[in-house]
Design a protein around this motif. Structure first.
Motif, PDB file in Angstrom:
ATOM      1  N   ARG A   1      24.075  33.415  37.587  1.00 43.09           N
ATOM      2  CA  ARG A   1      25.280  34.198  37.824  1.00 43.09           C
ATOM      3  C   ARG A   1      26.350  33.824  36.820  1.00 43.09           C
ATOM      4  N   VAL A   2      27.070  34.835  36.313  1.00 44.61           N
ATOM      5  CA  VAL A   2      28.237  34.565  35.484  1.00 44.61           C
ATOM      6  C   VAL A   2      29.302  33.926  36.372  1.00 44.61           C
ATOM      7  N   PRO A   3      29.893  32.785  35.954  1.00 46.16           N
ATOM      8  CA  PRO A   3      30.780  32.017  36.842  1.00 46.16           C
ATOM      9  C   PRO A   3      32.181  32.618  36.969  1.00 46.16           C
ATOM     10  N   LEU A   4      32.253  33.867  37.413  1.00 47.77           N
ATOM     11  CA  LEU A   4      33.532  34.522  37.643  1.00 47.77           C
ATOM     12  C   LEU A   4      33.470  35.252  38.980  1.00 47.77           C
ATOM     13  N   GLU A   5      34.502  35.076  39.792  1.00 52.63           N
ATOM     14  CA  GLU A   5      34.543  35.777  41.061  1.00 52.63           C
ATOM     15  C   GLU A   5      34.930  37.240  40.838  1.00 52.63           C
ATOM     16  N   GLN A   6      34.361  38.103  41.650  1.00 54.85           N
ATOM     17  CA  GLN A   6      34.661  39.537  41.612  1.00 54.85           C
ATOM     18  C   GLN A   6      34.457  40.130  40.219  1.00 54.85           C
ATOM     19  N   ALA A   7      33.398  39.710  39.545  1.00 58.60           N
ATOM     20  CA  ALA A   7      33.112  40.193  38.189  1.00 58.60           C
ATOM     21  C   ALA A   7      32.325  41.501  38.255  1.00 58.60           C
ATOM     22  N   ARG A   8      32.542  42.354  37.248  1.00 58.17           N
ATOM     23  CA  ARG A   8      31.854  43.647  37.187  1.00 58.17           C
ATOM     24  C   ARG A   8      31.871  44.148  35.744  1.00 58.17           C
TER      25      ARG A   8
ATOM     26  N   VAL B   1      33.060  41.048  30.505  1.00 61.88           N
ATOM     27  CA  VAL B   1      33.056  41.491  31.893  1.00 61.88           C
ATOM     28  C   VAL B   1      34.497  41.654  32.350  1.00 61.88           C
ATOM     29  N   LEU B   2      34.670  42.401  33.408  1.00 61.49           N
ATOM     30  CA  LEU B   2      35.972  42.507  34.058  1.00 61.49           C
ATOM     31  C   LEU B   2      35.990  41.573  35.253  1.00 61.49           C
ATOM     32  N   ALA B   3      37.073  40.785  35.354  1.00 63.02           N
ATOM     33  CA  ALA B   3      37.230  39.863  36.472  1.00 63.02           C
ATOM     34  C   ALA B   3      38.715  39.616  36.675  1.00 63.02           C
TER      35      ALA B   3
ATOM     36  N   GLY C   1      45.252  38.140  40.535  1.00 67.69           N
ATOM     37  CA  GLY C   1      44.442  39.180  41.142  1.00 67.69           C
ATOM     38  C   GLY C   1      44.260  40.426  40.306  1.00 67.69           C
ATOM     39  N   VAL C   2      44.938  40.526  39.158  1.00 66.04           N
ATOM     40  CA  VAL C   2      44.813  41.694  38.288  1.00 66.04           C
ATOM     41  C   VAL C   2      43.593  41.519  37.392  1.00 66.04           C
ATOM     42  N   ALA C   3      42.761  42.553  37.295  1.00 65.96           N
ATOM     43  CA  ALA C   3      41.550  42.474  36.485  1.00 65.96           C
ATOM     44  C   ALA C   3      41.898  42.414  35.007  1.00 65.96           C
ATOM     45  N   ALA C   4      41.122  41.651  34.258  1.00 67.07           N
ATOM     46  CA  ALA C   4      41.275  41.550  32.808  1.00 67.07           C
ATOM     47  C   ALA C   4      39.901  41.354  32.190  1.00 67.07           C
ATOM     48  N   LEU C   5      39.810  41.604  30.894  1.00 62.16           N
ATOM     49  CA  LEU C   5      38.570  41.350  30.180  1.00 62.16           C
ATOM     50  C   LEU C   5      38.345  39.860  30.013  1.00 62.16           C
ATOM     51  N   HIS C   6      37.119  39.432  30.255  1.00 59.54           N
ATOM     52  CA  HIS C   6      36.708  38.053  30.019  1.00 59.54           C
ATOM     53  C   HIS C   6      35.510  38.072  29.080  1.00 59.54           C
TER      54      HIS C   6
END
Length: 649
Positions: free
Chosen positions: A91-98, A111-113, A118-123
């Motif tokens: 698993r990619v170690p980011l919560e709520q990733a998509r 990925v977006l996380a 709480g605001v999504a950003a590119l990772h």
């Protein structure tokens, strides 16, 4: 001209008089110990859902999203990596990733996380570690894609949210637009492309990384996306754009050909948003050209082949789904089967590696939905995930495609039966899809609830009545200005065929459906008393008022031909509410409190008419929910209520 053998549902087999199976069962009852338990609502909500499979450029790994529903109303999403040949997964170690997106060299996965606020950003993640870091100044990003040279990330981001005025003036306060931005892949200050006041819905890069093809509209509302979007080509350097096509269908991102001279996209069918026609248009300008426009099926998620002489596209043909190759002369070749319970028109279900050797895709070929991989040249497919493994401990009934005659037409549907049911008559649930431009397929039929009914001793008939996708444009448009009578005749002829074969008990018939399926259920209970009980979710009972209140009034224009104010007679003639006094069937109605597509008042109208006359009825409203019921505890309650409603009657 399309040169593949067509399904011919409307034209062929017109002389058929009895129900006939057209496919082998695909979710077979397993020769399992007698202790195997029946499927429960708890099982349905517990199975994770994989989505958005993205194969790496080298074809060695697949990144995909796994979504779980958690009580009471939480949703958890994770990005996983799986090897296409080995068995490694992590698993990619980011919560709520998509939204995983590979860099062309395969060394970076965007990925977006969410950030800490709480605001999504590119990772940007290193798949070899895996380790991730946030890309500065990308907060609010919604989707992204690397340029083919790997130097730029393009992404979508909505304008900052302004404080809503009080009071709100209808039609004056326009929601914020979603813009197209680019940023250096290693980080930097993002730059907005396309200064015009437009919302960008989707985009695709040119092979030389100098241009982007986008679908954009002046309105950020669903009306703009689905009925007002145009196809544009935008230069990365200066942001200048040209309009390539005035009307598009939003189900597939536009795609440049390898030589950059042509763009492929989905166009609408007449005034419909549903469902797109595969077309290509020269970047230099000119008239768009349909590709396989007479094909008796439905395409979605299309991209160019490596040789530039055709396209790869997801295909729905009857109750089956596949990845297909479509050349520019209209020849269609099915490459591999992708089984789905219902056609996933709005999803990315496949991706191909840089060499066009290996694909990753979603399929229900072995039970629940899983990520699979296969070679385009052929060979056995390989299942990469076992997310639905708990279903292997449940007794799932056989699923098969069936056909029956309705006058001169032949209608197709899907039949789900209990384990070991044999050929005797059983209670029957008739389960209607929404849209109406969708189609049931020969997937596992777990999430559709058909297996829940089978686990309780019902057969379930899922008909692809007129207006369904997968059978060509004539069948798709056969319900124009005929939403009720024609589709109902298709459904009831299937019920009669099952009864005549001795497979359905005519005294124990049940009905259910959601969205358009809810509309058709309203219509049917007002025109027949053959069903012991019915359930519907978010159905339209009064098209005239629904036209004025929905977030998508153009939807009605495609089917009715005119607006409700230009031709109120057709809206009133097709209103199930007009027959509410004829209803004798006990009716369970459910609706999401915040449904903008079918306003909640539609359910209150029909419920009030039944209650006034003393017909057994219940109306259940789920708070916070929109057009579908999404929360964990709400889904459980929903399934239990429907099962109990049928059992009670």
């Amino acid at each position: 001209m399309t040169r593949i053998h067509e399904h011919g549902i409307v034209r062929a087999l017109a002389a058929a008089t009895l129900l006939a199976s057209t496919a082998q069962p695909v979710a077979r009852a397993r020769n399992a110990p007698a202790t195997r338990q029946p499927l429960t609502p708890e099982d349905v909500v517990a199975v994770p859902n994989p989505s958005d499979p993205r194969i790496s450029p080298a074809g060695d790994r697949v990144a995909f999203v796994v979504t779980r529903l958690l009580p009471p109303g939480r949703r958890q999403s994770e990005v996983w990596l799986a090897e296409t040949v080995g068995d490694g997964q992590e698993r990619v170690p980011l919560e709520q990733a998509r939204a995983p997106r590979w860099a062309p060299d395969g060394r970076t996965l965007a990925v977006l996380a969410p950030l800490p606020d709480g605001v999504a950003a590119l990772h940007l993640c290193d798949p070899a570690q895996p380790a991730c870091r946030a890309l500065p100044e990308t907060a609010g990003a919604q989707d992204a894609a690397f340029s083919p040279d790997g130097r730029i990330l393009a992404f979508l981001r909505a304008d900052p949210e302004a404080k809503a005025p009080d009071p709100l003036v209808v039609d004056r306060e326009v929601p914020r637009q979603t813009r197209l931005w680019i940023v250096a892949a290693g980080g930097g200050t993002p730059r907005r492309l396309l200064e015009e006041d437009l919302t960008v819905w989707s985009f695709g890069w040119s092979a030389d990384s100098t241009r982007l093809a986008v679908l954009a509209s002046s309105s950020p509302l669903p009306e703009g996306q689905e009925y007002g979007s145009r196809l544009l080509s935008i230069g990365v350097a200066g942001g200048r754009f040209q309009v390539l096509a005035e009307r598009t269908s939003p189900q597939s991102a536009p795609a440049f050909s390898p030589d950059g001279r042509t763009v492929a996209y989905l166009a609408p069918l007449g005034d419909f948003k549903e469902r797109g026609v595969l077309q290509v248009v020269p970047v230099s300008g000119g008239t768009p050209k349909p590709v396989a426009g007479d094909f008796a099926g439905t395409f979605w998620q299309a991209s160019w082949r490596r040789d530039g002489k055709g396209l790869l596209a997801a295909l729905g043909q009857g109750a089956t789904h596949a990845l297909a190759s479509v050349d520019l002369e209209g020849r269609v070749t099915r490459l591999l089967e992708m089984r789905h319970s219902i056609i996933p028109l709005w999803e990315s279900v496949w991706s191909v590696d840089a060499a066009f050797d290996r694909v990753a895709y979603l399929s229900e070929a072995d039970g629940g939905r899983e990520v699979w991989t296969a070679r385009l040249a052929g060979g056995p497919p390989r299942r990469l995930t076992r997310l639905s493994a708990p279903l292997e401990e449940r007794a799932l009934g056989p699923v098969e495609a069936v056909r029956w005659a309705n006058g001169t037409a032949v209608v197709e549907g899907v039949l789900v039966s209990p384990v070991g049911a044999g050929n005797g008559p059983l209670p029957l649930v008739v389960w209607l899809h929404g849209g109406p431009a969708y189609e049931w397929g020969v997937g596992a039929q777990v999430q559709s609830w058909a297996q829940l009914f089978a686990a309780r001793g019902y057969r379930a008939l899922l008909p692809n009545f007129r207006g369904s996708t997968g059978y060509g444009q004539a069948w798709l448009t056969a319900d124009v200005r005929d939403w009720g009578e024609g589709p109902m005749s298709d459904v009831m002829s299937g019920v009669d065929a099952l009864v005549s074969r001795g497979l359905a008990d005519p005294e124990r018939l049940f009905l259910g459906g959601g969205s358009y399926g809810g509309y058709l259920a309203y219509w049917m209970v007002g025109h027949t008393a053959r069903f012991r009980a019915a359930y519907l979710r978010a159905g339209i009972c009064d098209p005239l008022s629904a036209y004025a209140l929905t977030d998508e009034p153009s939807f009605f224009v495609g089917y009715m031909g005119k607006t409700a104010f230009q031709d109120p007679d057709i809206y009133q003639r097709l209103a199930p509410l007009a027959s509410v006094n004829d209803v004798r069937t006990p009716l369970l109605i459910t609706h999401g409190e915040r449904d903008a597509r079918v306003p909640l008042g539609q359910s209150h109208l029909f419920h009030a008419g039944l209650r006034e006359r003393g017909v057994a009825t219940e109306l259940v409203v789920y708070p916070r929910e929109g057009h579908s019921i999404a929360e964990h505890d709400h889904q459980l309650d929903h399934m239990r209520r429907v099962l109990d409603w049928y059992a009670r009657h």
